[in-house]
Design a protein around this motif. Structure first.
Motif, PDB file in Angstrom:
ATOM      1  N   VAL A   1      20.769  10.393  -0.313  1.00 32.07           N
ATOM      2  CA  VAL A   1      20.030  10.371  -1.584  1.00 32.07           C
ATOM      3  C   VAL A   1      19.557   8.958  -1.902  1.00 32.07           C
ATOM      4  N   ASP A   2      20.410   7.996  -1.677  1.00 35.24           N
ATOM      5  CA  ASP A   2      20.007   6.604  -1.932  1.00 35.24           C
ATOM      6  C   ASP A   2      18.823   6.220  -1.050  1.00 35.24           C
ATOM      7  N   ALA A   3      18.899   6.637   0.206  1.00 35.59           N
ATOM      8  CA  ALA A   3      17.787   6.319   1.113  1.00 35.59           C
ATOM      9  C   ALA A   3      16.505   7.010   0.650  1.00 35.59           C
ATOM     10  N   ALA A   4      16.657   8.212   0.108  1.00 37.09           N
ATOM     11  CA  ALA A   4      15.475   8.942  -0.374  1.00 37.09           C
ATOM     12  C   ALA A   4      14.851   8.223  -1.571  1.00 37.09           C
ATOM     13  N   VAL A   5      15.687   7.737  -2.459  1.00 37.52           N
ATOM     14  CA  VAL A   5      15.171   6.978  -3.605  1.00 37.52           C
ATOM     15  C   VAL A   5      14.416   5.746  -3.110  1.00 37.52           C
ATOM     16  N   ASP A   6      15.050   5.058  -2.165  1.00 39.35           N
ATOM     17  CA  ASP A   6      14.425   3.844  -1.638  1.00 39.35           C
ATOM     18  C   ASP A   6      13.109   4.162  -0.926  1.00 39.35           C
ATOM     19  N   ARG A   7      13.079   5.337  -0.308  1.00 38.99           N
ATOM     20  CA  ARG A   7      11.859   5.729   0.393  1.00 38.99           C
ATOM     21  C   ARG A   7      10.708   5.936  -0.591  1.00 38.99           C
ATOM     22  N   TRP A   8      10.976   6.530  -1.724  1.00 40.02           N
ATOM     23  CA  TRP A   8       9.923   6.659  -2.746  1.00 40.02           C
ATOM     24  C   TRP A   8       9.413   5.273  -3.153  1.00 40.02           C
ATOM     25  N   VAL A   9      10.358   4.336  -3.281  1.00 42.67           N
ATOM     26  CA  VAL A   9       9.957   2.988  -3.693  1.00 42.67           C
ATOM     27  C   VAL A   9       9.091   2.332  -2.610  1.00 42.67           C
ATOM     28  N   TRP A  10       9.519   2.510  -1.348  1.00 43.89           N
ATOM     29  CA  TRP A  10       8.757   1.942  -0.214  1.00 43.89           C
ATOM     30  C   TRP A  10       7.327   2.474  -0.203  1.00 43.89           C
ATOM     31  N   TYR A  11       7.207   3.781  -0.323  1.00 46.29           N
ATOM     32  CA  TYR A  11       5.858   4.354  -0.263  1.00 46.29           C
ATOM     33  C   TYR A  11       5.061   4.058  -1.536  1.00 46.29           C
ATOM     34  N   ALA A  12       5.755   3.986  -2.679  1.00 49.32           N
ATOM     35  CA  ALA A  12       5.043   3.651  -3.923  1.00 49.32           C
ATOM     36  C   ALA A  12       4.304   2.324  -3.756  1.00 49.32           C
ATOM     37  N   GLY A  13       4.953   1.391  -3.101  1.00 46.97           N
ATOM     38  CA  GLY A  13       4.338   0.073  -2.906  1.00 46.97           C
ATOM     39  C   GLY A  13       3.142   0.101  -1.972  1.00 46.97           C
ATOM     40  N   TRP A  14       3.078   1.121  -1.128  1.00 52.32           N
ATOM     41  CA  TRP A  14       1.968   1.181  -0.184  1.00 52.32           C
ATOM     42  C   TRP A  14       0.645   1.617  -0.822  1.00 52.32           C
ATOM     43  N   SER A  15       0.718   2.197  -2.017  1.00 53.21           N
ATOM     44  CA  SER A  15      -0.482   2.850  -2.552  1.00 53.21           C
ATOM     45  C   SER A  15      -1.694   1.924  -2.578  1.00 53.21           C
ATOM     46  N   ASP A  16      -1.476   0.695  -3.012  1.00 54.04           N
ATOM     47  CA  ASP A  16      -2.621  -0.206  -3.140  1.00 54.04           C
ATOM     48  C   ASP A  16      -2.663  -1.241  -2.018  1.00 54.04           C
ATOM     49  N   LYS A  17      -1.988  -0.944  -0.922  1.00 55.09           N
ATOM     50  CA  LYS A  17      -2.039  -1.848   0.233  1.00 55.09           C
ATOM     51  C   LYS A  17      -2.575  -1.172   1.479  1.00 55.09           C
ATOM     52  N   VAL A  18      -2.454   0.138   1.509  1.00 52.42           N
ATOM     53  CA  VAL A  18      -2.805   0.818   2.753  1.00 52.42           C
ATOM     54  C   VAL A  18      -4.274   0.614   3.113  1.00 52.42           C
ATOM     55  N   ALA A  19      -5.138   0.568   2.099  1.00 56.04           N
ATOM     56  CA  ALA A  19      -6.563   0.378   2.402  1.00 56.04           C
ATOM     57  C   ALA A  19      -6.811  -1.000   3.007  1.00 56.04           C
ATOM     58  N   GLN A  20      -5.914  -1.920   2.663  1.00 62.91           N
ATOM     59  CA  GLN A  20      -6.118  -3.273   3.182  1.00 62.91           C
ATOM     60  C   GLN A  20      -5.657  -3.413   4.622  1.00 62.91           C
ATOM     61  N   ILE A  21      -4.719  -2.567   5.048  1.00 59.31           N
ATOM     62  CA  ILE A  21      -4.352  -2.648   6.467  1.00 59.31           C
ATOM     63  C   ILE A  21      -5.128  -1.637   7.310  1.00 59.31           C
ATOM     64  N   ALA A  22      -5.616  -0.572   6.681  1.00 52.54           N
ATOM     65  CA  ALA A  22      -6.307   0.467   7.453  1.00 52.54           C
ATOM     66  C   ALA A  22      -7.819   0.327   7.383  1.00 52.54           C
ATOM     67  N   GLY A  23      -8.309  -0.509   6.498  1.00 59.31           N
ATOM     68  CA  GLY A  23      -9.752  -0.673   6.380  1.00 59.31           C
ATOM     69  C   GLY A  23     -10.223  -1.875   7.177  1.00 59.31           C
ATOM     70  N   SER A  24     -11.515  -2.053   7.209  1.00 60.69           N
ATOM     71  CA  SER A  24     -12.033  -3.242   7.879  1.00 60.69           C
ATOM     72  C   SER A  24     -13.442  -3.544   7.426  1.00 60.69           C
TER      73      SER A  24
END
Lengths: 367, 476, 286
Positions: free
Chosen positions: C108-131
């Motif tokens: 459960v703790d890992a699952a909570v942390d996973r939500w946090v990890w992915y939450a942070g990706w929302s506004d970064k993924v375009a910067q690593i996947a775009g060009s």
């Protein structure tokens, strides 16, 4: 597969809701809901004035003129340049090349606009204009000799009844920086000396600062100064100095402005600045002329000037005329090259076609 | 007098065609395993250009084994060395570009102007671009230690034979894969010439194998258990069959399929350039382009003006001998494709759309179709929904941006779209709403090796070109 | 004093932001690892799957159009809500997977942390996947990722909660909407997660959770023409092949199943698997 502006209207079937009359600038059409016109009329004829009068509301004030000019469709620079470049890849060979070379020679405004011009220089140029190739009398004569106003009388006399026109620059050429009365006096002087054509420059400063009506009125005034009590008026070519106008949008606007004011020809450049005629600018002016003819039924000519030095270049321009305006503009009445050294290259290419050998500069004349 | 362009044919003498071709396997041309020979014809004249080999399942097996055998050494080469082979190939393509352009025009029917000015420069550029990636894969942002997949089975279409080869082969080799490529049935020749370029470049044997043949050859390649990657460009129908074939395997799959792109013109568009873009969008390469702008969506307030201009422009298109340097529209690639275009165009008329084409004389021999537009088309018409893959434009209208987006997206395809407006904010809004992989605004049909290309929805998946194009050939 | 009788929870589906029973009226028994009855879970039908797709499609425009910042905030809110109900999930995961309380807590703790990890990706993924693509011409050319659309997710069978979160979060953070088939034999943590999602400002329909027979529910999803992608994490080999074959009908993007350690660093693979790349060209000129 060929397109001529008049034949075209017959070939294209009208579609539902369409005008069936070929393209028309929507704004022009909105302002001037002309009925279908059977033919276009030349800008220098009496009929043209009546047709232009139907557009009077768009030139009623600077505001109205500004709204009209800024309502014209925009120009995408990259797309325009790409189209001009593609047309430049047309391969004109053998019979087509021979036709194009003679056509180009016949469209030249053979020009000398130097401070060092003398009557002798002008007479020599006139002689060359009449018989461009001393070894081949079948070479066509040029369209006009283009000189400063003080050389008009000399040129007129030298050309006699050759049929070659004398064109004179005027209106404080090339900068155009003089008061209107001076410009008008300059024009009247050239006309009085016998000029068949006047190449005026617009006030680029006024245009760039948005004083469109001022530019419009100035062209109108110069056109009036081209009138001759004892004969036909001199034809008016309006030089934009497109190299100073910078944007293609400006070129489209100034083209419409000049045509609305009564220009018989619109011309790119003086040949005295860094950037003169270019294929994209000329293509854009051809498109403006096409749209103006469709909207008003008035035919206006186009003259690229400056920087056109080779046969290859000249042929590219003729291809642009052919594929934008068609046969109706492929005469010296409606298309000109403002050039000097171009003629010799055309003559050398012409010699190559007739003899099969490459020619050299010693086989054409230096005037 | 009229200014008639005299014929300006490009010389065929630069192309030295053999009477028949084998398969290029393990670095040499070999005879097939009994599939017999096929003929490839010039679609402009129906003249037989050469015979080539119908590859069989056994031939495919031999090619895959050769590619597998070559994989170990090729993938172990330092990236910088692989790069040098690709740079060599790029240079040789440049050197031989005139020959290849003429060859492409002969076999495909496309105008020499386009083969010369579009296909060949892009082919060379693609090899140059991916050559430079070969020793930089660790920096591609695709994760640590990217590894090649192995043997790539690649099946390409007939519309851009050599360019599609380049799109497939260049990234595959740069990433360290070896390939078995199956060119299209009607256009095998430039791939066979490419085999000779590989020879000139000294490419190790087995790294590139070319197996010619019809659809059955491609099917055998895709189904071969020895390949690790399938890359296909072609019809959506075949793409779906391939997706079913590889289901449940470990083969990585990328598909670049059909399209029915909307080219959307607003009333504030730069009209003259929009007309050029529409023409280039649908008549480039006879409309044999998956991303062709085959649906013109024009705002009602400008449709009369635009269509007048478009028809006038279409009347200047020069249809005829593809080798003539002044030809704008060449031959339809095959009798089958011509029949398909004819059938759909007839359906357009039967369903009530109004058909228009400029007066134009078509040659007697060969496969030809005049540039055609249909007005009064609705979303329900077949010509608004099905990919024609020919010089046929369907014109629809819209009133508002929302309506334009709704109509543009109303298709199972999603490869490309065009927007014509001088208003930047509207362009960006439209671009964000359109469900398509490539959006051309105030331009159309532009391609570049650095620019990812590929579709949404049934136009396929995966991208070719750019950094994104590496992902299809790497295990990351 | 008699012992207090506990109040049981009626587990329901989560579709379009609501908690319906299966339209079929069916339920099935869910037991713990030792076979003891835990609860009845809805045995969702093909029609429930269809309704879930409709809800997911309806939610796609708004969710994909929300700002990346907003989506990140909402995913972080999910983590917050989950943290607050940690004990409940520890108990449910322990029951579902037969884990000790400590091991369940780690999940459960890992699952909570996973939500946090992915939450942070929302506004970064375009910067690593775009060009930004330097094309050889006067054009502005930019590639950016966009969500694929409606993604059907066959959740991992063996990791009913951490596995579920590990496949769900990367799908929705980029703007996709999801229809999830929960682990067949251990659906309760998933159904409870719906209660967390419903109270985390996540718009209805972005996540739709179904419990029932994996094969029965995933087949119509794989064949559905309005589903754009398929995550087969929880499908066995035979089912995965069948589903991938069905998915070919409208060329769904398919993420094949593979052995995964759900406790390991997830990387960006799942995040990037459900993105399309859109490339925009525009001329540059005056």
């Amino acid at each position: 597969m060929r397109y001529g502006i008049n034949a075209d209207a017959a070939r294209i079937r009208p579609f539902p809701g369409g005008s069936g009359r070929g393209v028309a600038c929507r704004y022009a059409r909105r302002y001037a809901p002309l009925v279908t016109m059977p033919t276009t009329v030349p800008a220098y004829g009496n009929e043209a004035a009546g047709r232009l009068a139907s557009m009077a509301d768009v030139t009623a004030s600077n505001g109205a003129l500004r709204r009209f000019l800024h309502g014209l469709p925009g120009v995408d620079a990259v797309g325009l340049q790409a189209r001009a470049a593609t047309l430049g890849t047309r391969s004109i060979k053998t019979t087509a090349k021979a036709y194009a070379i003679d056509l180009a020679i016949s469209m030249i405004d053979l020009t000398t606009l130097e401070g060092a011009d003398t009557p002798g220089k002008v007479r020599a140029l006139c002689a060359k204009g009449v018989h461009p190739d001393p070894t081949d009398r079948t070479a066509p004569k040029v369209a006009a000799i283009c000189v400063y106003p003080d050389m008009v009388a000399t040129a007129k006399e030298a050309l006699g009844d050759s049929g070659i026109h004398v064109a004179s620059v005027a209106t404080a050429f090339p900068a155009g920086r003089a008061a209107l009365p001076v410009k008008l006096a300059d024009t009247r002087d050239a006309v009085a000396a016998g000029a068949d054509e006047i190449d005026m420059v617009i006030d680029r400063g006024a245009f760039l600062s948005g004083r469109y009506l001022e530019v419009f009125e100035e062209i109108k005034a110069v056109k009036e100064a081209c009138a001759r009590p004892d004969g036909p008026a001199a034809h008016l070519k309006v030089i934009f100095e497109t190299g100073e106008l910078q944007t293609y949008d400006n070129v489209r606007r100034v083209s419409w402005l000049a045509m609305l004011a009564g220009a018989d020809f619109i011309k790119t450049s003086t040949g005295k600045v860094a950037v003169n005629a270019t294929p994209p600018v000329t293509l854009l002016m051809l498109e403006a002329v096409r749209d103006f003819a469709a909207a008003t039924g008035v035919q206006v000519g186009v003259k690229p000037a400056g920087g056109i030095r080779t046969t290859k270049d000249a042929v590219k321009y003729l291809v642009m005329v052919n594929e934008t305006l068609g046969d109706a503009w492929l005469t010296a009445d409606w298309f000109r090259f403002g050039a000097s050294s171009l003629l010799n290259d055309l003559l050398m290419q012409r010699q190559k076609l007739s003899t099969g050998r490459y020619s050299g500069p010693d086989y054409v004349t230096v005037d | 007098m009229t200014f008639d362009y005299a014929p300006a044919p490009e010389s065929r003498a630069v192309v030295d065609l053999a009477s028949s071709y084998g398969l290029f396997i393990d670095g040499e041309f070999t005879e097939g395993a009994g599939g017999g020979l096929r003929k490839t014809v010039s679609p402009a004249t129906e003249e037989v250009l050469a015979e080539y080999t119908q590859g069989t399942a056994d031939d495919v097996d031999r090619a895959v084994k050769a590619a597998r055998a070559a994989f170990e050494k090729w993938s172990a080469l330092p990236g910088a060395e692989r790069a040098k082979y690709l740079f060599r190939i790029a240079r040789i393509i440049q050197e031989r570009s005139r020959e290849l352009a003429v060859l492409e025009t002969l076999d495909n029917g496309k105008p020499i102007r386009e083969a010369r000015d579009a296909d060949l420069p892009l082919v060379a550029a693609h090899f140059f671009y991916y050559a430079g990636w070969a020793d930089k894969l660790d920096h591609a942002g695709l994760g640590p230690n990217p590894r090649p997949l192995g043997v790539a089975g690649q099946v390409i279409p007939w519309n851009f034979p050599l360019l599609m080869l380049a799109w497939k082969v260049a990234p595959a080799l740069a990433c360290g894969n070896t390939v078995v490529l199956k060119p299209a049935e009607t256009t095998p020749l430039s791939a066979l010439f490419f085999a000779d370029i590989c020879r000139q470049a000294g490419l190790p044997k087995g790294v590139v194998n070319i197996v010619t043949g019809d659809g059955s050859t491609g099917a055998a390649l895709v189904a071969h258990p020895g390949i690790d990657k399938v890359a296909f460009t072609g019809s959506t129908e075949v793409g779906k069959a391939i997706a079913r074939t590889v289901a449940g395997t470990d083969k990585k799959l990328t598909l670049e399929l059909g399209g029915k792109a909307a080219n959307i013109v607003f009333d504030d568009a730069p009209i003259d350039q929009a007309v050029e873009g529409i023409v280039n969008g649908i008549f480039f390469n006879q409309g044999h382009v998956c991303c062709a702008g085959s649906r013109l969506l024009v705002q009602e307030s400008v449709q009369d003006e635009l269509l007048d201009a478009l028809k006038r422009r279409m009347a200047t298109l020069r249809v005829g001998d593809p080798l003539d340097k002044n030809t704008d529209i060449g031959a339809i690639n095959s009798a089958e494709q011509l029949a398909r275009i004819t059938e759909l165009a007839d359906a357009g008329e039967a369903e009530g759309a109004e058909r228009w084409a400029p007066a134009c004389e078509l040659p007697g021999a060969g496969y030809w179709f005049a540039p055609t537009l249909f007005t009064g088309v609705t979303q329900a018409h077949r010509i608004a929904r099905e990919e024609v893959f020919g010089p046929v434009l369907s014109v629809l209208t819209f009133r508002t941006p929302e309506e334009a987006v709704a109509k543009a997206n109303n298709t199972p395809y999603g490869l490309s779209a065009g927007i014509w407006t001088e208003k930047g904010s509207r362009m960006l809004w439209m671009a964000s709403k359109l469900r398509a992989g490539v959006i051309w605004s105030n331009t159309f049909n532009k391609f570049d090796p650095t620019s990812p290309f590929g579709g949404y929805k049934e136009s396929g998946f995966g991208r070719e070109g750019g950094r994104h194009g590496l992902e299809a050939y790497l295990n990351v | 004093m008699s012992e207090r009788l506990a109040v049981f929870k009626t587990y329901k589906l989560y579709v379009g932001g609501k908690f319906p029973r299966s339209e079929s009226g069916r339920v099935y028994e869910v037991t713990d690892a030792k076979g003891s009855w835990l609860a009845n879970a809805p045995l969702a039908s093909r029609k429930d799957a269809r309704d879930a797709v409709v809800a997911a499609r309806k939610a796609f425009g708004g969710w994909s159009g929300a700002t990346a910042y907003n989506r990140g905030q909402i995913l972080y809110r999910v983590a917050e809500m989950l943290e607050g109900r940690r004990d409940q999930f520890v108990a449910e995961v322990a029951d579902a997977e037969g884990l000790s309380k400590a091991k369940a807590a780690a999940q459960v703790d890992a699952a909570v942390d996973r939500w946090v990890w992915y939450a942070g990706w929302s506004d970064k993924v375009a910067q690593i996947a775009g060009s930004s693509n330097p094309v050889a011409g006067p054009y502005f050319n930019l590639s950016a990722p966009e969500p694929t659309g409606v993604v059907a997710v066959v959740a991992p069978q063996e990791s009913s909660f951490l596995g579920l979160v590990s496949v769900l979060a990367p799908v929705i953070v980029t703007g996709n909407t999801a229809v999830v088939v929960a682990a067949e034999r251990a659906p309760l943590p998933a159904l409870s997660l719906a209660e967390v999602l419903a109270t985390s400002d996540l718009p209805g329909g972005v996540v739709n959770l179904l419990s029932g027979r994996t094969a029965e529910l995933s087949a119509p999803l794989a064949a559905h023409q309005d589903v754009n992608a398929l995550d087969l994490a929880g499908a066995d080999a035979a089912l995965a092949t069948e589903l991938e074959t069905a998915a070919a009908d409208n060329l769904k993007r398919v993420l094949r199943p593979r052995a995964t350690d759900w406790t390991a660093d997830p990387g960006t693979d799942r995040l990037l698997s459900f993105l399309e790349t859109k490339t925009v060209w525009h001329p540059m000129g005056v």
